[in-house]
Structures are given as structure tokens and as C-alpha cells.
Design a protein around this motif. Structure first.
Motif, PDB file in Angstrom:
ATOM      1  N   PRO A 147       0.846  -1.199   0.000  1.00 48.52           N
ATOM      2  CA  PRO A 147       0.000   0.000   0.000  1.00 48.52           C
ATOM      3  C   PRO A 147       0.878   1.244   0.000  1.00 48.52           C
ATOM      4  N   ARG A 148       0.338   2.321  -0.516  1.00 52.47           N
ATOM      5  CA  ARG A 148       1.064   3.577  -0.507  1.00 52.47           C
ATOM      6  C   ARG A 148       0.095   4.716  -0.279  1.00 52.47           C
ATOM      7  N   THR A 149       0.616   5.847   0.134  1.00 54.37           N
ATOM      8  CA  THR A 149      -0.190   7.021   0.414  1.00 54.37           C
ATOM      9  C   THR A 149      -0.463   7.773  -0.885  1.00 54.37           C
ATOM     10  N   LEU A 150      -1.720   8.130  -1.088  1.00 50.28           N
ATOM     11  CA  LEU A 150      -2.098   8.903  -2.265  1.00 50.28           C
ATOM     12  C   LEU A 150      -2.461  10.311  -1.827  1.00 50.28           C
ATOM     13  N   ALA A 151      -1.925  11.279  -2.524  1.00 53.63           N
ATOM     14  CA  ALA A 151      -2.188  12.682  -2.209  1.00 53.63           C
ATOM     15  C   ALA A 151      -2.115  13.475  -3.509  1.00 53.63           C
ATOM     16  N   ALA A 152      -2.379  14.762  -3.407  1.00 54.42           N
ATOM     17  CA  ALA A 152      -2.361  15.626  -4.590  1.00 54.42           C
ATOM     18  C   ALA A 152      -0.982  15.640  -5.239  1.00 54.42           C
ATOM     19  N   SER A 153       0.079  15.459  -4.442  1.00 58.27           N
ATOM     20  CA  SER A 153       1.437  15.420  -4.974  1.00 58.27           C
ATOM     21  C   SER A 153       2.286  14.499  -4.114  1.00 58.27           C
ATOM     22  N   HIS A 154       3.436  14.161  -4.654  1.00 53.60           N
ATOM     23  CA  HIS A 154       4.399  13.340  -3.915  1.00 53.60           C
ATOM     24  C   HIS A 154       4.820  14.053  -2.629  1.00 53.60           C
ATOM     25  N   VAL A 155       5.039  15.373  -2.706  1.00 54.47           N
ATOM     26  CA  VAL A 155       5.428  16.160  -1.538  1.00 54.47           C
ATOM     27  C   VAL A 155       4.306  16.157  -0.502  1.00 54.47           C
ATOM     28  N   ASP A 156       3.057  16.308  -0.941  1.00 52.21           N
ATOM     29  CA  ASP A 156       1.928  16.276  -0.002  1.00 52.21           C
ATOM     30  C   ASP A 156       1.823  14.924   0.693  1.00 52.21           C
ATOM     31  N   ALA A 157       2.070  13.843  -0.042  1.00 49.37           N
ATOM     32  CA  ALA A 157       2.056  12.511   0.570  1.00 49.37           C
ATOM     33  C   ALA A 157       3.158  12.408   1.621  1.00 49.37           C
TER      34      ALA A 157
END
Length: 156
Positions: A26-36
Motif C-alpha cells: 500500500p502507498r499514500t495517495l495525495a495531490a502530490s508526492h510532496v503532499d504525501a
């Protein structure tokens, strides 16, 4: 495996479908890689040890521009006294691939939660690297070296 995500908080939600390869962590999904990466630093408790005054002020201090510069606030136990390293200096001196390797194989003194860090997906490790690299301002100075059992830490 296919995962459907609902995004948006208004009356009209958007469905986004993401395909995850079999066996992929699993991985974290966010608006950007930096936000994750920022999210992972927050929920992972990185600031508690790696940012001075953060845990003591319940996250009210210091400003985000000061996060992850290492700490002189020691953590003492049977292992001696350890200090949260300056992660900004760490990422400044290594590549993203070296960071992933470091987090995949790392060990050090408590209270660093290495079992949980090693279990993170490579994508999340890369997101944390991107976030740390994005932080503004000076990188700061190295944290103190660990002290052996029985040694008295200097007064803060």
C-alpha cells in the motif's frame, strides 16, 4: 487489484480508479508526492523526535520551516541517550535511491521505530524524501551524538 476512491466533499463526488500491481505494498495517495510525504511525516510522528519542541508543545511549535532539523532533546533509556537526527542534512547528502535503501535496512537506537519504517512502501519512502527536500530555509546543524548508558546528558 483495482481500488476505487471517492474524492471531494461536496454533493458531487468523483470516482477515481487506481490499479495496484499484485504484491505491491500500500502507498499514500495525495495531490502530490510532496503532499504525501508531509502527511507521512505528520502521522508517522517524525517531528516528535526530529523537530525540537514539537512533542513538548503538542505540535504547536515550531513552524513547519523548522521541521526535521534534528533535536538536542535526548531520549534516555537502557541504551543510553539518543537524539533525533537532522533529516534535512541526511537527505542533502544522499540520493533518493540511497534514502530508500537506508529506510529499508536501517537500524539505530530507540526510540526510532525501524520495524515500521522498513515496512513502508518504496513509494512512501520516496514521498518522505521529496517532502524533506522541499522544506524551505537552512538545513541546520547535526544533532548531538548518542551517549552511552550511564553518561549524563548536558543540560538543555
Amino acid at each position: 487489484m483495482t481500488v476505487a476512491l471517492l474524492t471531494g466533499c461536496d454533493a458531487v463526488s468523483q470516482n477515481t480508479t487506481i490499479t495496484v500491481a499484485e504484491g505491491e505494498l500500500p502507498r499514500t495517495l495525495a495531490a502530490s508526492h510532496v503532499d504525501a510525504g508531509r502527511y507521512l511525516v505528520l502521522v508517522g510522528g517524525c517531528n516528535d523526535c526530529h523537530t525540537p519542541a514539537y512533542a513538548r508543545t503538542n505540535g504547536a511549535e515550531p513552524a513547519e520551516s523548522e521541521w526535521l532539523k534534528g533535536s538536542t532533546e535526548g531520549h534516555t533509556g537502557p541504551w543510553g541517550t539518543s537524539y533525533g537526527k537532522n533529516l534535512r542534512l541526511t537527505v542533502a547528502g544522499i540520493t533518493e535511491d540511497q534514502w530508500v535503501e537506508k529506510l529499508s535496512t536501517g537500524t539505530s537506537l530507540p526510540p526510532m521505530p525501524w520495524p515500521g519504517v522498513r515496512a513502508m512502501s518504496d513509494a512512501d519512502k520516496r514521498a518522505v524524501y521529496a517532502y524533506i527536500k522541499s522544506l524551505p530555509g537552512e538545513a541546520g546543524t547535526p544533532a548531538p551524538a548518542p551517549l552511552p548508558p550511564g553518561a549524563t546528558p548536558p543540560a538543555a
